[in-house]
Design an enzyme around this catalytic site. Structure first.
Site, short mmCIF file in Angstrom:
data_model
loop_
_atom_site.label_atom_id
_atom_site.label_comp_id
_atom_site.label_asym_id
_atom_site.label_seq_id
_atom_site.Cartn_x
_atom_site.Cartn_y
_atom_site.Cartn_z
CG HIS B 254 -1.86 1.02 1.24
ND1 HIS B 254 -0.94 2.14 2.07
CD2 HIS B 254 -3.42 0.52 1.06
CE1 HIS B 254 -2.43 3.23 1.86
NE2 HIS B 254 -3.58 2.95 1.33
NE ARG B 314 -5.69 -1.12 -0.88
CZ ARG B 314 -6.49 -0.87 -0.25
NH1 ARG B 314 -7.06 -1.85 -0.70
NH2 ARG B 314 -7.83 -0.86 0.01
CE LYS B 317 -8.31 0.87 -3.60
NZ LYS B 317 -9.53 0.50 -2.84
CG ASP B 320 -5.99 9.88 -3.83
OD1 ASP B 320 -6.00 11.39 -3.56
OD2 ASP B 320 -6.73 9.11 -2.76
CB CYS B 322 -3.19 11.55 -1.34
SG CYS B 322 -3.99 9.64 -1.21
CE1 TYR B 323 -2.27 6.19 -1.37
CE2 TYR B 323 -3.72 5.51 -2.78
CZ TYR B 323 -3.02 5.46 -1.64
OH TYR B 323 -3.99 4.67 -0.76
CG ASP B 393 -9.43 10.30 -4.98
OD1 ASP B 393 -8.84 10.26 -5.83
OD2 ASP B 393 -9.98 9.73 -3.75
CG ASP B 400 -9.51 16.19 1.49
OD1 ASP B 400 -7.86 16.34 1.19
OD2 ASP B 400 -9.68 15.45 0.83
CG HIS B 403 -6.83 14.74 -0.88
ND1 HIS B 403 -8.06 14.15 -0.09
CD2 HIS B 403 -5.98 13.33 -2.02
CE1 HIS B 403 -7.91 12.53 -1.16
NE2 HIS B 403 -7.09 12.45 -1.59
#
Lengths: 329, 523
Positions: B254, B314, B317, B320, B322-323, B393, B400, B403
């Site tokens: 993750h 992941r 998935k 996003d 934030c990654y 995201d 937010d 993020h």
């Protein structure tokens, strides 16, 4: 609505504590009256160290408004243990709360503490059933999976706990072969957590797992989860990648081979497969690199194809693989 | 820089075999694609002003009721916002700094560490967020916050969380996971709380969290439930520990955990070298991770052109924003572990004489990074920006604070290449003052022997010098959308600006490292 604790005579003896005294906080949150009221009283009981039935009610109240309030959970756990309340009852309440707040760490950790205290394989077996219903709605929930794995290793009962796991994974992959959480779980069950009953013959186990992965790859070849599993199984058992060369090759061609011969060890790409498959090209290059010598050049050729055409997003990475392989050669 | 071309955008193949995962993926690709600027738009601008205003609103007006779920993460809200300002290049007025320091101090637990809110229990995660926020707004002396941190109690709090397998609980009665370990290690490094007893077993624990995919899961299980090759189950927790028993990772690979484990591993390098020397007969075998597999996993998480090169957390998935930081920002850490991050020339350094001719070429050669830095910037600029300000995201999600920071930091990681500089490390070591460093330690720890004390002092020195050695590699910045999109660089381990990291480190080790930007001798 006024069911504030401040208006409740049951709480009259507790001194509520406001969050900030003499500080004008930066980035304040606009809480509801109910939340402010409950947490003011919660701070009050934490300060006096009160552990009582009404504290159980209060922590539940806070948790229902904010399940990430780890201090409320912590105090609740201490109170549950101190009052020796029924752990089964606590777990039943948790079933409801877990279902409402699946994504919260604390929900799962609290269950783990309760299960540890219960120290019962029966309870652990029931947990696996409960978790199945949770995963039906959210089949990749990280905390749920991590918790399930903890149950298995902590209670470690082959017959009652482990035995159902591989069939369960198969069910899930039947439903969605791209569910990486299910693939990870399979690896966890078969390879990472010791040896399962019936799996003592490790060569036989590896053969079974390779067949399983190959069959799933054939179904939907561009599925990185399945390729990663194949890779992982070989690496974990120190088996050379060349073992699967014959399987991988057809997935690197632009068209499926025209053949009527069915090789059960090496299932061919499905009719709908979109070829060549990038993961297969990568795998074949790794096979060539492992073989070394003259084969290195063939690996380099594939990496160039990936870098310049088939997987340009990772151009820098494939070029690094070329440099790395040539340096070692 | 032109926007990505739609012609390059091939959908993720589904092999004529759709499942829930592939359907969700396809829907997401369509949404993301529709957020590409119309063709002919030559520039993608970073709306710095509106992101800044989004963050400022949180600070000035406070946060709406739905943020109640973050009531136990108050220092995080502060850190995301203030460090967000720093990344976007905005300074803070003294009044805001003062209020922030007072707020943070209200979160210090009487028994050490920081809590998610006043009256809450101390916890490793808010402790990291609070200390990083202090690095942004604090200073030494009265009212500056730094000297009001009770480091001695914090150290005792850390030690009270330590487990036999090398891990730490995140709080009393809390869970174990690698986020907590990362947070603890960063704080202990910044505040001069590192000791061998604190670090004992940590590398081994981290190594056991790596999964077969190459990334890391959230924790591992201590091996004492298992016999190594024995299928007979032993009673949990009651049998003596078998060092060869499996310690399986819990949870799949993750992005968040992988960043935390990798950054921790990089921080621990001096400890591993000094305390696990790979000599025959050494009772402490050198803990190892599979760095090649880790690199592969990280780069595999970068999405396809149709996903604009954003990162996933992941396998299989969705991307996003934030990654961008958790995984995009992790790549340079892995390059460092592989020895691939040796800088050509870091900022403020003179090119070495013997390479004068080569150096010009080296300065030109833009990019050694092993992920696609340009594509990641495109994702953040096209999909990550909310039209009303703040980052997110992916579309159509709202922005937010979380993020906004991790997209901005990810953008920083994609624009700037920050790597450990040997020259900088050497310069820092030249001014090292061991007496001050020892005197300023916040940890109550007494070395059992003189030999051990020497090793420990060496450890402290090396960890300090390594932390300060990270420098921006000159000539490697890449600004998609033009230089107006520039954001400040972030320290790849701490996620603070280099200036903030330098400042707090120098204070808590009592050092005066040389300036990063010495006047040039010749021009």
């Amino acid at each position: 609505m006024s069911d504030l604790l401040a208006d409740d005579s049951e709480w009259a003896d507790v001194v509520p504590i406001r969050q900030y005294e003499n500080v004008n906080p930066i980035a304040p949150i606009f809480y509801s009256e109910e939340y402010k009221d409950a947490t003011d009283y919660f701070r009050g009981v934490v300060k006096t160290g009160e552990m009582s039935p009404r504290v159980l009610k209060l922590t539940e109240r806070v948790i229902r408004m904010n399940p990430a309030h780890y201090t409320a959970w912590q105090h609740r756990y201490k109170t549950v243990m101190a009052l020796q309340v029924s752990l089964e009852d606590e777990l039943e309440l948790m079933d409801e709360i877990a279902t409402m707040f699946l994504k919260t760490y604390q929900v799962w950790h609290h269950r783990r503490l309760i299960l540890t205290a219960l120290n019962s394989v029966d309870a652990a077996a029931r947990e696996l059933v409960f978790l199945k219903t949770v995963l039906e709605n959210d089949s990749k929930n990280y905390h749920t999976w991590s918790y399930r794995q903890w149950i298995l290793v902590h209670f470690n009962d082959e017959e009652r706990l482990w035995a159902g796991e591989r069939p369960y994974v198969e069910e899930l992959l039947e439903e969605d072969v791209r569910n990486n959480s299910a693939w990870h779980h399979r690896f966890f069950v078969v390879f990472s957590s010791g040896v399962r009953a019936g799996d003592e013959d490790r060569e036989q186990t590896l053969r079974r797992e390779l067949s399983f992965a190959k069959e799933k790859i054939a179904l939907a070849p561009n599925n990185l989860s399945a390729w990663n599993y194949l890779r992982g199984a070989l690496e974990h058992t120190h088996t050379p990648f060349t073992t699967v060369t014959a399987f991988v090759e057809p997935y690197t061609a632009s068209e499926p081979p025209a053949t009527d011969v069915v090789d059960l060890d090496n299932p061919l790409p499905s009719a709908g497969a979109q070829l060549p498959c990038v993961a297969a090209l990568e795998f074949l290059a790794d096979i060539y690199e492992e073989e070394g010598g003259e084969k290195t050049a063939k690996a380099v050729e594939i990496w160039k194809l990936l870098a310049n055409e088939k997987d340009t997003m990772r151009k820098k990475y494939w070029e690094h693989r070329i440099r790395d392989a040539l340096q070692k050669a | 820089m032109a926007a990505p071309r739609a012609s390059e955008m091939v959908a993720t193949p589904t092999d004529g075999y759709p499942t829930a995962t592939s359907s969700l993926q396809s829907d997401t690709e369509i949404t993301i694609k529709s957020h590409l600027p119309s063709s002919g738009t030559p520039q993608i601008a970073l709306q710095k002003k509106s992101h800044f205003e989004f963050l400022l609103r949180n600070l000035r007006q406070g946060l709406p009721e739905r943020y109640t779920s973050q009531d136990a993460s108050q220092p995080w809200l502060i850190y995301w916002t203030l460090h967000g300002f720093s990344i976007l290049g905005a300074g803070l007025d003294d009044q805001t700094k003062k209020r922030t320091i007072e707020t943070l101090l209200a979160l210090q637990h009487p028994d050490g560490g920081f809590a998610g809110g006043p009256g809450q229990a101390a916890h490793l995660l808010p402790t990291y967020a609070a200390i990083c926020a202090f690095a942004v707004v604090g200073r030494p002396g009265e009212g500056g916050g730094w000297d009001a941190i009770d480091r001695n109690k914090m150290y005792n709090f850390f030690m009270s969380l330590k487990q036999a397998d090398g891990s730490f609980l995140v709080s009393h009665h809390g869970e174990v996971d690698v986020r907590g370990i990362y947070c603890l290690l960063v704080v202990a490094t910044l505040l001069n709380l590192i000791t061998p007893e604190l670090l004992a077993g940590v590398p081994d624990f981290l190594a056991t969290c790596q999964t077969y995919e190459g990334g890391f899961g959230n924790a591992s299980f201590p091996g004492w439930a298992f016999g190594s090759d024995d299928t007979e189950a032993t009673t949990p927790l009651s049998s003596p520990r078998d060092p060869t028993a499996p310690r399986p990772p819990l949870g799949e690979a993750h992005g968040g955990y992988t960043f935390c484990a990798t950054a921790s591993w990089v921080l621990l390098q001096p400890f591993i070298k000094l305390y696990h020397p790979p000599v025959p007969g050494n009772p402490l075998p050198e803990p190892k991770i599979n760095t090649r597999a880790l690199l592969r996993w990280c780069v595999q998480m970068q999405g396809l052109p149709i996903e604009l090169g954003g990162f996933k957390g992941r396998t299989n998935k969705l991307v996003d924003g934030c990654y961008s930081w958790w995984v995009g920002g992790c790549v340079v850490l892995v390059e460092t572990l592989l020895g691939l991050a040796a800088p050509h020339i870091a900022a403020g350094e003179e090119p070495a004489d013997e390479h004068d001719e080569d150096s010009a070429k080296a300065w030109d050669d833009a990019d050694d990074s092993l992920f696609n830095r340009r594509a990641l910037q495109e994702y953040i600029l096209c999909a990550g920006q909310h039209p009303a300000g703040g980052l997110r995201d992916k579309p159509p999600k709202p922005a937010d604070a979380y993020h906004t920071l991790y997209c901005a930091a990810g953008l920083a990681a994609a624009q700037h290449r920050v790597v450990p500089s040997k020259a900088r490390e050497k310069a820092v070591l030249l001014t090292w003052d061991p007496v001050q460093a020892h005197a300023k330690s916040g940890a109550t720890y007494v070395s059992p022997s003189d030999v051990e004390r020497e090793t420990f002092e060496e450890l402290r020195k090396q960890m300090f010098a390594h932390a300060l050695s990270w420098s921006e590699e000159e000539g490697t910045t890449t600004y998609v959308g033009g230089a107006a999109n520039r954001v400040n660089a972030a320290h790849p381990i701490f996620n603070l600006t280099i200036t903030h990291a330098d400042g707090i480190l120098a204070h808590f080790y009592g050092q005066m490292p040389p300036s990063r930007y010495p006047p040039r001798g010749k021009k």
